[in-house]
Write a protein that holds these residues in place. Structure first.
Motif, short mmCIF file in Angstrom:
data_model
loop_
_atom_site.label_atom_id
_atom_site.label_comp_id
_atom_site.label_asym_id
_atom_site.label_seq_id
_atom_site.Cartn_x
_atom_site.Cartn_y
_atom_site.Cartn_z
N LEU A 31 4.09 -6.09 2.46
CA LEU A 31 5.42 -6.60 2.15
C LEU A 31 6.22 -5.60 1.31
O LEU A 31 5.65 -4.83 0.53
N ALA A 32 7.54 -5.62 1.48
CA ALA A 32 8.42 -4.82 0.64
C ALA A 32 8.19 -5.29 -0.81
O ALA A 32 7.81 -6.45 -1.01
N PRO A 33 8.39 -4.50 -1.85
CA PRO A 33 8.99 -3.16 -1.84
C PRO A 33 7.98 -2.02 -1.72
O PRO A 33 8.20 -0.99 -2.33
N CYS A 34 6.93 -2.17 -0.96
CA CYS A 34 6.02 -1.05 -0.73
C CYS A 34 6.57 -0.20 0.40
O CYS A 34 6.09 -0.25 1.51
N TYR A 35 7.62 0.57 0.10
CA TYR A 35 8.32 1.33 1.13
C TYR A 35 7.43 2.36 1.80
O TYR A 35 7.60 2.69 2.94
N CYS A 52 0.13 -2.94 -3.64
CA CYS A 52 1.03 -3.52 -2.65
C CYS A 52 0.58 -4.95 -2.35
O CYS A 52 -0.57 -5.30 -2.60
N THR A 53 1.51 -5.75 -1.79
CA THR A 53 1.15 -7.10 -1.39
C THR A 53 1.04 -7.15 0.13
O THR A 53 1.93 -6.67 0.82
N VAL A 54 -0.08 -7.69 0.62
CA VAL A 54 -0.19 -7.88 2.07
C VAL A 54 -0.12 -9.36 2.39
O VAL A 54 -0.51 -10.21 1.58
N LEU A 55 0.41 -9.64 3.57
CA LEU A 55 0.47 -11.01 4.07
C LEU A 55 -0.44 -11.09 5.28
O LEU A 55 -0.23 -10.38 6.27
N LEU A 108 -2.16 -16.08 3.86
CA LEU A 108 -2.64 -15.65 2.54
C LEU A 108 -1.90 -14.38 2.12
O LEU A 108 -1.85 -13.42 2.88
N GLN A 109 -1.33 -14.41 0.91
CA GLN A 109 -0.70 -13.22 0.35
C GLN A 109 -1.60 -12.69 -0.75
O GLN A 109 -2.08 -13.47 -1.58
N MET A 110 -1.78 -11.39 -0.78
CA MET A 110 -2.71 -10.84 -1.75
C MET A 110 -2.19 -9.52 -2.31
O MET A 110 -1.73 -8.66 -1.56
N VAL A 111 -2.23 -9.38 -3.64
CA VAL A 111 -1.89 -8.11 -4.30
C VAL A 111 -3.17 -7.27 -4.28
O VAL A 111 -4.21 -7.71 -4.77
N LEU A 112 -3.08 -6.07 -3.71
CA LEU A 112 -4.30 -5.31 -3.43
C LEU A 112 -4.83 -4.51 -4.62
O LEU A 112 -4.07 -3.97 -5.42
N GLN A 113 -6.16 -4.49 -4.67
CA GLN A 113 -6.88 -3.62 -5.60
C GLN A 113 -7.69 -2.63 -4.77
O GLN A 113 -7.91 -2.85 -3.57
N LEU A 114 -8.18 -1.59 -5.43
CA LEU A 114 -8.89 -0.54 -4.70
C LEU A 114 -10.11 -1.07 -3.95
O LEU A 114 -10.39 -0.67 -2.85
#
Ligand SMILES: *[C@@H]1O[C@H](CO)[C@@H](O)[C@H](O)[C@H]1NC(C)=O
Ligand SMILES: *[C@@H]1O[C@H](CO)[C@@H](O)[C@H](O)[C@H]1NC(C)=O
Ligand SMILES: *[C@@H]1O[C@H](CO)[C@@H](O)[C@H](O)[C@H]1NC(C)=O
Ligand SMILES: *[C@@H]1O[C@H](CO)[C@@H](O)[C@H](O)[C@H]1NC(C)=O
Ligand SMILES: *[C@@H]1O[C@H](CO)[C@@H](O)[C@H](O)[C@H]1NC(C)=O
Ligand SMILES: *[C@@H]1O[C@H](CO)[C@@H](O)[C@H](O)[C@H]1NC(C)=O
Ligand SMILES: *[C@@H]1O[C@H](CO)[C@@H](O)[C@H](O)[C@H]1NC(C)=O
Ligand SMILES: *[C@@H]1O[C@H](CO)[C@@H](O)[C@H](O)[C@H]1NC(C)=O
Ligand SMILES: *[C@@H]1O[C@H](CO)[C@@H](O)[C@H](O)[C@H]1NC(C)=O
Length: 275
Positions: A31-35, A52-55, A108-114
């Motif tokens: 998802l934006a704002p991960c340009y 970044c957040t993925v959906l 599911l929306q998730m803010v990513l970690q390594l």
């Protein structure tokens, strides 16, 4: 002809389960704002960046009691969450503060970690999706350019573009904002090093090194100053002029000194005369 019919029939039969499999695929997008990352939804596999957040979206599956989101990485498997319809969502603690589950469409929306690289699946009591592969990598920091900022005209110099963390898929160089092409004069060595052969005054300027990986692009610029040979000639000429003038003044003073002496002697003579 009959063989053809048979083959066609077999093809259809073979495609049956395949089509069902495609129907139960997860689609994911950053998802934006991960340009910097690819923002188009994809199925099967996605590469995204830390923070970044993925959906993750799922096709409609039959369910009447419970749904699950699951994660797997090698032998390690865990529930991300369990949801008994119309009850509170039960999310595993390590996902709690960084996931958002939609109770209507089960996305599911998730803010990513390594450490989130791995396989993801959605499941109901009777159906499941295929595993979805997520790869999480770090965006590249600004590189560091190591080199000599001052070079004499006619000399060779090199600029090394160094990144402290991560690995770049590609490197390139710009001079005063324009892409540099390799030549006998500008040579690219080991991808990250720019050699400038027989530098001229014209090579002075801002050199930027650009680094890129699948989720990011970053750059740093460096001011290179090529000193003209004239910079060496000028001080020598100046020194000669100064020394020359000093000698001239000295000689002039000595002459003037002698003359004054004569004048003095003359006045002494006249004083003697008056006496
Ligand atoms: C899903 O539900 C529909 C009707 O609601 C049914 O026809 C179908 O067989 C079910 N599929 C599975 C895999 O349970
Ligand atoms: C959530 O699930 C875990 C196991 O996955 C279980 O131990 C825990 O009791 C559940 N919590 C609630 C509130 O249902
Ligand atoms: C969630 O909490 C953990 C610590 O429990 C923390 O390291 C992480 O940064 C938090 N993530 C977000 C998105 O707030
Ligand atoms: C959940 O998904 C539905 C359907 O896609 C959407 O209308 C709704 O706004 C979503 N809810 C949240 C909290 O995002
Ligand atoms: C470049 O890297 C710096 C840290 O070194 C970071 O603050 C900046 O956001 C990065 N820029 C881009 C476009 O990723
Ligand atoms: C940089 O260049 C100057 C003169 O051109 C030289 O004296 C100096 O050693 C160089 N420094 C490095 C780190 O190469
Ligand atoms: C490049 O960076 C690495 C890691 O930070 C460091 O070990 C290495 O000495 C650097 N190279 C140069 C030429 O500065
Ligand atoms: C440099 O590029 C070549 C191919 O262009 C690649 O095989 C090699 O791994 C790269 N080296 C580095 C240090 O990135
Ligand atoms: C100096 O460089 C510019 C481009 O940076 C080029 O257009 C020009 O022809 C160069 N002049 C000489 C004398 O090499």
């Amino acid at each position: 002809m009959c063989v053809c019919c048979l083959l066609a029939l077999l093809g259809l039969l073979a495609r049956g389960p395949g089509a069902a499999g495609a129907r139960s695929a997860i689609t994911a997008q950053t998802l934006a704002p991960c340009y910097s990352a690819d923002l188009k939804p994809t199925s099967g596999r996605l590469i995204s960046a830390v923070s970044c957040t993925v959906l993750l979206a799922v096709p409609p599956l039959n369910t009447s009691t419970v749904v699950f989101w699951e994660y797997k990485n090698g032998p390690h498997e865990e529930f991300i969450l369990k949801y008994y319809l119309n009850k509170p969502v039960n999310t595993t603690s390590s996902y709690k503060n960084r996931t958002k589950f939609n109770e209507t469409d089960f996305s599911l929306q998730m803010v990513l970690q390594l450490g989130d690289s791995g396989m993801y699946r959605f499941r109901t009591e009777s159906q499941e999706t295929d595993w979805f592969q997520l790869e999480v990598i770090e965006p590249l920091p600004a590189p560091e350019i190591v080199g000599n900022s001052s070079v004499k005209a006619g000399g060779n110099t090199k600029l090394v573009c160094n990144i402290s963390e991560g690995k770049a898929d590609s490197y390139w160089w710009k001079k005063n904002g324009e892409l540099l092409l390799g030549s006998d004069h500008f040579q690219f060595v080991h991808n990250n090093t720019l050699h400038i052969i027989e530098a001229t005054m014209n090579d002075s300027g801002y050199y930027a090194c650009v680094v890129r990986n699948k989720v990011s692009q970053n750059e740093t610029s460096f001011l290179l100053h090529v000193q003209n040979a004239a910079n060496m000639v000028l001080p020598v000429v100046m020194a000669c002029v100064i020394v020359g003038s000093l000698i001239g003044v000295f000689v002039w003073c000595r002459r003037r000194g002698r003359f004054r002496h004569r004048v003095c002697s003359a006045s002494e003579v006249s004083r003697k005369w008056r006496a």
